[in-house]
Design an enzyme around this catalytic site. Structure first.
Site, PDB file in Angstrom:
ATOM      1  N   THR A  86       0.833  -1.212   0.000  1.00  0.00           N
ATOM      2  CA  THR A  86       0.000   0.000   0.000  1.00  0.00           C
ATOM      3  C   THR A  86       0.867   1.261   0.000  1.00  0.00           C
ATOM      4  O   THR A  86       0.745   2.118  -0.879  1.00  0.00           O
ATOM      5  CB  THR A  86      -0.907  -0.007   1.262  1.00  0.00           C
ATOM      6  OG1 THR A  86      -1.600  -1.247   1.297  1.00  0.00           O
ATOM      7  CG2 THR A  86      -1.877   1.138   1.259  1.00  0.00           C
ATOM      8  N   LYS A 113       8.364  -9.503  -1.928  1.00  0.00           N
ATOM      9  CA  LYS A 113       8.399 -10.905  -1.510  1.00  0.00           C
ATOM     10  C   LYS A 113       7.971 -11.798  -2.671  1.00  0.00           C
ATOM     11  O   LYS A 113       8.446 -12.903  -2.820  1.00  0.00           O
ATOM     12  CB  LYS A 113       7.423 -11.074  -0.324  1.00  0.00           C
ATOM     13  CG  LYS A 113       7.792 -12.170   0.609  1.00  0.00           C
ATOM     14  CD  LYS A 113       7.151 -12.037   1.973  1.00  0.00           C
ATOM     15  CE  LYS A 113       5.668 -11.749   1.961  1.00  0.00           C
ATOM     16  NZ  LYS A 113       5.057 -11.778   3.276  1.00  0.00           N
ATOM     17  N   LYS A 173       6.061   1.894  12.788  1.00  0.00           N
ATOM     18  CA  LYS A 173       5.849   2.296  14.197  1.00  0.00           C
ATOM     19  C   LYS A 173       6.269   1.191  15.160  1.00  0.00           C
ATOM     20  O   LYS A 173       6.781   1.461  16.247  1.00  0.00           O
ATOM     21  CB  LYS A 173       4.391   2.667  14.431  1.00  0.00           C
ATOM     22  CG  LYS A 173       3.446   1.491  14.212  1.00  0.00           C
ATOM     23  CD  LYS A 173       2.219   1.825  13.451  1.00  0.00           C
ATOM     24  CE  LYS A 173       1.581   0.578  12.893  1.00  0.00           C
ATOM     25  NZ  LYS A 173       0.468   0.816  12.029  1.00  0.00           N
ATOM     26  N   VAL A 175       3.548   7.598  12.762  1.00  0.00           N
ATOM     27  CA  VAL A 175       2.428   7.985  13.634  1.00  0.00           C
ATOM     28  C   VAL A 175       1.478   8.882  12.846  1.00  0.00           C
ATOM     29  O   VAL A 175       1.909   9.857  12.225  1.00  0.00           O
ATOM     30  CB  VAL A 175       2.915   8.763  14.883  1.00  0.00           C
ATOM     31  CG1 VAL A 175       1.736   9.156  15.768  1.00  0.00           C
ATOM     32  CG2 VAL A 175       3.925   7.955  15.670  1.00  0.00           C
ATOM     33  N   ILE A 235      -0.499  13.027   8.856  1.00  0.00           N
ATOM     34  CA  ILE A 235      -0.385  14.254   9.673  1.00  0.00           C
ATOM     35  C   ILE A 235       1.089  14.458  10.032  1.00  0.00           C
ATOM     36  O   ILE A 235       1.705  13.566  10.604  1.00  0.00           O
ATOM     37  CB  ILE A 235      -1.199  14.151  10.993  1.00  0.00           C
ATOM     38  CG1 ILE A 235      -2.636  13.709  10.728  1.00  0.00           C
ATOM     39  CG2 ILE A 235      -1.168  15.464  11.750  1.00  0.00           C
ATOM     40  CD1 ILE A 235      -3.462  13.477  12.002  1.00  0.00           C
ATOM     41  N   GLU A 250      -5.031  -3.681  11.157  1.00  0.00           N
ATOM     42  CA  GLU A 250      -3.804  -4.445  10.947  1.00  0.00           C
ATOM     43  C   GLU A 250      -4.192  -5.880  10.589  1.00  0.00           C
ATOM     44  O   GLU A 250      -5.337  -6.299  10.816  1.00  0.00           O
ATOM     45  CB  GLU A 250      -2.967  -4.479  12.245  1.00  0.00           C
ATOM     46  CG  GLU A 250      -2.566  -3.118  12.772  1.00  0.00           C
ATOM     47  CD  GLU A 250      -1.604  -2.378  11.876  1.00  0.00           C
ATOM     48  OE1 GLU A 250      -0.556  -2.935  11.531  1.00  0.00           O
ATOM     49  OE2 GLU A 250      -1.906  -1.235  11.487  1.00  0.00           O
ATOM     50  N   ASP A 301      -1.479  -0.941  19.004  1.00  0.00           N
ATOM     51  CA  ASP A 301      -1.032  -0.078  17.903  1.00  0.00           C
ATOM     52  C   ASP A 301      -0.943   1.378  18.388  1.00  0.00           C
ATOM     53  O   ASP A 301       0.048   2.067  18.147  1.00  0.00           O
ATOM     54  CB  ASP A 301      -2.006  -0.217  16.718  1.00  0.00           C
ATOM     55  CG  ASP A 301      -1.652   0.711  15.576  1.00  0.00           C
ATOM     56  OD1 ASP A 301      -0.691   0.412  14.849  1.00  0.00           O
ATOM     57  OD2 ASP A 301      -2.317   1.760  15.411  1.00  0.00           O
ATOM     58  N   LYS A 345       2.414   4.009  19.002  1.00  0.00           N
ATOM     59  CA  LYS A 345       2.477   5.383  18.483  1.00  0.00           C
ATOM     60  C   LYS A 345       2.686   6.383  19.630  1.00  0.00           C
ATOM     61  O   LYS A 345       3.443   7.350  19.492  1.00  0.00           O
ATOM     62  CB  LYS A 345       1.212   5.689  17.692  1.00  0.00           C
ATOM     63  CG  LYS A 345       1.134   4.856  16.399  1.00  0.00           C
ATOM     64  CD  LYS A 345      -0.240   4.893  15.771  1.00  0.00           C
ATOM     65  CE  LYS A 345      -0.308   4.100  14.474  1.00  0.00           C
ATOM     66  NZ  LYS A 345      -1.685   3.864  14.006  1.00  0.00           N
ATOM     67  N   GLY A 371      -3.509   5.005   4.869  1.00  0.00           N
ATOM     68  CA  GLY A 371      -3.884   5.026   3.454  1.00  0.00           C
ATOM     69  C   GLY A 371      -2.677   5.294   2.571  1.00  0.00           C
ATOM     70  O   GLY A 371      -1.695   5.896   3.003  1.00  0.00           O
TER      71      GLY A 371
HETATM   72  P1  NAP Z   1       1.785  -4.000   2.845  1.00  0.00           P
HETATM   73  O1  NAP Z   1       0.745  -3.468   1.941  1.00  0.00           O
HETATM   74  O2  NAP Z   1       1.543  -5.309   3.514  1.00  0.00           O
HETATM   75  O3  NAP Z   1       3.143  -4.089   2.007  1.00  0.00           O
HETATM   76  C1  NAP Z   1       4.314  -4.696   2.491  1.00  0.00           C
HETATM   77  C2  NAP Z   1       5.293  -4.816   1.334  1.00  0.00           C
HETATM   78  O4  NAP Z   1       6.508  -5.344   1.821  1.00  0.00           O
HETATM   79  C3  NAP Z   1       4.837  -5.747   0.205  1.00  0.00           C
HETATM   80  O5  NAP Z   1       5.196  -5.200  -1.038  1.00  0.00           O
HETATM   81  C4  NAP Z   1       5.599  -7.044   0.462  1.00  0.00           C
HETATM   82  O6  NAP Z   1       5.938  -7.731  -0.727  1.00  0.00           O
HETATM   83  C5  NAP Z   1       6.874  -6.505   1.088  1.00  0.00           C
HETATM   84  N1  NAP Z   1       7.459  -7.438   2.042  1.00  0.00           N
HETATM   85  C6  NAP Z   1       6.958  -7.811   3.238  1.00  0.00           C
HETATM   86  N2  NAP Z   1       7.796  -8.661   3.862  1.00  0.00           N
HETATM   87  C7  NAP Z   1       8.837  -8.842   3.036  1.00  0.00           C
HETATM   88  C8  NAP Z   1      10.033  -9.609   3.090  1.00  0.00           C
HETATM   89  N3  NAP Z   1      10.316 -10.381   4.146  1.00  0.00           N
HETATM   90  N4  NAP Z   1      10.900  -9.540   2.055  1.00  0.00           N
HETATM   91  C9  NAP Z   1      10.624  -8.765   0.994  1.00  0.00           C
HETATM   92  N5  NAP Z   1       9.519  -7.992   0.869  1.00  0.00           N
HETATM   93  C10 NAP Z   1       8.636  -8.058   1.875  1.00  0.00           C
HETATM   94  O7  NAP Z   1       2.114  -2.963   4.003  1.00  0.00           O
HETATM   95  P2  NAP Z   1       1.779  -1.401   4.040  1.00  0.00           P
HETATM   96  O8  NAP Z   1       0.362  -1.223   4.440  1.00  0.00           O
HETATM   97  O9  NAP Z   1       2.260  -0.745   2.810  1.00  0.00           O
HETATM   98  O10 NAP Z   1       2.642  -0.946   5.323  1.00  0.00           O
HETATM   99  C11 NAP Z   1       4.030  -0.819   5.248  1.00  0.00           C
HETATM  100  C12 NAP Z   1       4.553  -0.139   6.509  1.00  0.00           C
HETATM  101  O11 NAP Z   1       3.962   1.155   6.638  1.00  0.00           O
HETATM  102  C13 NAP Z   1       4.235  -0.868   7.821  1.00  0.00           C
HETATM  103  O12 NAP Z   1       5.302  -0.674   8.727  1.00  0.00           O
HETATM  104  C14 NAP Z   1       2.990  -0.126   8.322  1.00  0.00           C
HETATM  105  O13 NAP Z   1       2.820  -0.227   9.729  1.00  0.00           O
HETATM  106  C15 NAP Z   1       3.331   1.275   7.909  1.00  0.00           C
HETATM  107  N6  NAP Z   1       2.170   2.146   7.763  1.00  0.00           N
HETATM  108  C16 NAP Z   1       1.161   1.767   6.947  1.00  0.00           C
HETATM  109  C17 NAP Z   1       0.070   2.612   6.795  1.00  0.00           C
HETATM  110  C18 NAP Z   1      -1.046   2.227   5.854  1.00  0.00           C
HETATM  111  O14 NAP Z   1      -1.981   3.026   5.704  1.00  0.00           O
HETATM  112  N7  NAP Z   1      -1.018   1.093   5.193  1.00  0.00           N
HETATM  113  C19 NAP Z   1       0.006   3.823   7.487  1.00  0.00           C
HETATM  114  C20 NAP Z   1       1.078   4.190   8.311  1.00  0.00           C
HETATM  115  C21 NAP Z   1       2.159   3.337   8.430  1.00  0.00           C
HETATM  116  P3  NAP Z   1       4.832  -8.354  -1.735  1.00  0.00           P
HETATM  117  O15 NAP Z   1       4.097  -7.163  -2.291  1.00  0.00           O
HETATM  118  O16 NAP Z   1       5.606  -9.078  -2.759  1.00  0.00           O
HETATM  119  O17 NAP Z   1       3.963  -9.222  -0.870  1.00  0.00           O
HETATM  120  N1  HSE Z   2      -4.228  -0.056  11.775  1.00  0.00           N
HETATM  121  C1  HSE Z   2      -3.741   1.279  11.840  1.00  0.00           C
HETATM  122  C2  HSE Z   2      -4.912   2.181  12.212  1.00  0.00           C
HETATM  123  C3  HSE Z   2      -3.142   1.696  10.498  1.00  0.00           C
HETATM  124  O1  HSE Z   2      -6.063   1.719  12.210  1.00  0.00           O
HETATM  125  O2  HSE Z   2      -4.690   3.350  12.555  1.00  0.00           O
HETATM  126  C4  HSE Z   2      -2.325   2.972  10.548  1.00  0.00           C
HETATM  127  O3  HSE Z   2      -1.213   2.856  11.407  1.00  0.00           O
END
Ligand code: NAP
Ligand code: HSE
Length: 428
Positions: free
Chosen positions: A13, A45, A105, A132, A136, A190, A201, A205, A302
């Site tokens: 994402t 991955k 985080k 976090v 924002i 999550e 979570d 933060k 997002g």
């Molecule tokens: P995600 O959609 O699950 O994407 C994770 C990515 O990492 C995927 O592309 C996956 O590969 C790759 N990956 C995971 N483990 C791996 C490994 N061992 N070796 C190689 N590649 C690997 O996660 P996300 O939602 O983007 O979140 C990423 C980070 O941002 C997390 O720390 C999350 O807490 C943080 N975050 C997310 C949001 C949000 O809105 N989503 C907001 C704030 C912070 P594949 O695509 O090949 O499976």
């Molecule tokens: N699961 C988290 C939330 C995603 O609902 O805020 C962003 O860190």
């Protein structure tokens, strides 16, 4: 300045949003930093997975060493998530003199001090704005915007999933389990939603915000945590009747040199700005001794909101590279940690009791409060049509946590009380 090359760990994402912004805003980024920013390699991955951005196949790799051991790469952007093997990758990148931007985080809350120490040794930047409240810019605000003030309180709605659940329960009278399912389907929660609903979570933060706000190394184990899984429709309904919204609040407070950090469902007065933060939105309220009340509001997660924070960090790294000042950490936590005792933590409280509906009950209950020096702001008795017990709702004045614990302990053995249904902190 020569182009700055980036290695991206993850293309999920957030990683996808980073690619979109870096590629779509090339000209602006170049003008702001004085360098072209190029994504050189991307670790995933599963190579065969369909991606919603077009990427040269030769940029995608399954081997982390193509990034970590690549002398052309200046900055590693980590958007993989998790602790293992991510922590090792970040430490490896830093050992090889690469700057790091991360949205992680979990990693920063658990291993932030170790990562920052390594960055300092190697003269590298580590920025984590997206960790976090997603979109924002609260980390830079606390670290820089508040540098001239002394923060005494930070209250955050920092978990979008739980805010979405509580808002739907409040606005539509929806049941907890149904809305949780919806939040999972919408991708807010999550992978394991326990960490959202049980407050972990948000606690991670708040560890990060407390550390920055008070210049103290707050550890995750310093945060007292209670989630929303026990919050009922009844709590939300009575809260509304009394002029409160139930919110999962992260609360970090400082009095003198002592601090406390907690995450708990809280009755927030509807006139407080945090009460109107609805749906999946996040908000962080910060009280500074000089500035007074401030609040920062926006999307907490997002693809694109989170990616804007990541790319803003990338811009900061590249600007530092141009000035030759990477690794000059603004302010490392420099104050000794003193955690408040239960005697020092004060708040108003909401208590819902199921009691015998007979003469003298209220007097017995108020005697317990007065024996422990807890004064009452309001008391409401409500007959329950479906059960012979009456419901008593009490709001206390400010009371210490120590005294409240004594009251609740005495209530457990008070024969006129059938059940202590709920106890929440009150704010606003
Ligand atoms: P995600 O959609 O699950 O994407 C994770 C990515 O990492 C995927 O592309 C996956 O590969 C790759 N990956 C995971 N483990 C791996 C490994 N061992 N070796 C190689 N590649 C690997 O996660 P996300 O939602 O983007 O979140 C990423 C980070 O941002 C997390 O720390 C999350 O807490 C943080 N975050 C997310 C949001 C949000 O809105 N989503 C907001 C704030 C912070 P594949 O695509 O090949 O499976
Ligand atoms: N699961 C988290 C939330 C995603 O609902 O805020 C962003 O860190």
């Amino acid at each position: 300045m020569k182009p700055v090359k980036v290695g991206l760990l993850g293309l999920g994402t957030v990683g996808t949003g980073v690619v979109r912004i870096v590629e779509g805003h090339q000209e602006d980024l170049h003008r702001q930093t004085g360098a072209a920013i190029q994504i050189e390699k991307i670790l995933v991955k599963d190579r065969s997975k369909a991606r919603s951005v077009s990427i040269d196949a030769d940029k995608v790799t399954l081997d982390p060493m193509d990034i970590l051991n690549n002398p052309d790469i200046d900055v590693v952007v980590e958007v993989m998530g998790g602790i293992t093997p991510t922590k090792d990758y970040i430490l490896e990148a830093l050992s090889r003199g690469k700057h790091v931007v991360t949205a992680n985080k979990d990693l920063m809350a658990l291993h932030g001090p170790e990562i920052m120490k390594k960055a300092e040794e190697k003269g590298c930047d580590v920025f984590y704005e997206a960790s976090v409240a997603g979109g924002i810019p609260i980390i830079r605000t606390l670290a820089e915007g508040f540098s001239s003030d002394r923060i005494t309180k930070i209250m955050g709605i920092v978990n979008g999933t739980t805010n979405y659940i509580l808002s739907k329960m409040s606005q539509e009278g929806a049941a907890y389990a149904d809305v949780l399912k919806e939040a999972q389907e919408l991708g807010y929660a999550e992978a394991d939603p326990t960490s959202d609903v049980e407050g972990l979570d948000a606690a991670r933060k708040m560890t990060i915000l407390g550390t920055l706000g008070f210049n103290v190394n707050v550890a995750l184990s310093d945060v007292t945590v209670k989630g929303i899984s026990q919050v009922t429709k009844e709590d939300i309904l009575y809260g509304k009747k009394l002029g409160y919204e139930v919110k999962l609040l992260g609360i970090a407070e400082r009095t003198g040199d002592s601090i406390s950090v907690s995450v708990q469902p809280t009755m927030v007065k509807t006139t407080h700005p945090l009460a109107s933060v609805g749906g999946v939105f996040n908000a962080v309220y910060v009280y500074g001794e000089a500035v007074g009340e401030t609040m920062f509001y926006g999307p907490g997660a997002g693809e694109m909101p989170t990616a804007t924070s990541i790319v803003a960090d990338l811009v900061a790294v590249v600007k530092n590279m141009g000035l030759g000042v990477n690794g000059r950490r603004g302010v490392a936590p420099y104050k000794e940690k003193k955690l408040k005792t239960d005697e020092e933590i004060n708040s108003k409280n909401y208590i819902l009791l199921h009691v015998e509906d007979k003469a003298g009950v209220l007097a017995r209950i108020t005697q317990v409060f007065s024996a422990h020096d807890v004064s009452l702001e309001s008391v409401l008795q409500h007959p329950n049509p479906t059960n012979p017990k009456a419901e008593i709702i009490i709001i206390t004045h400010d009371a210490s946590q120590a005294n409240m614990k004594k009251v609740l302990k005495d209530f457990e053995s008070l024969d006129v009380i059938d059940k202590i249904k709920s106890v929440y902190r009150v704010e606003g």
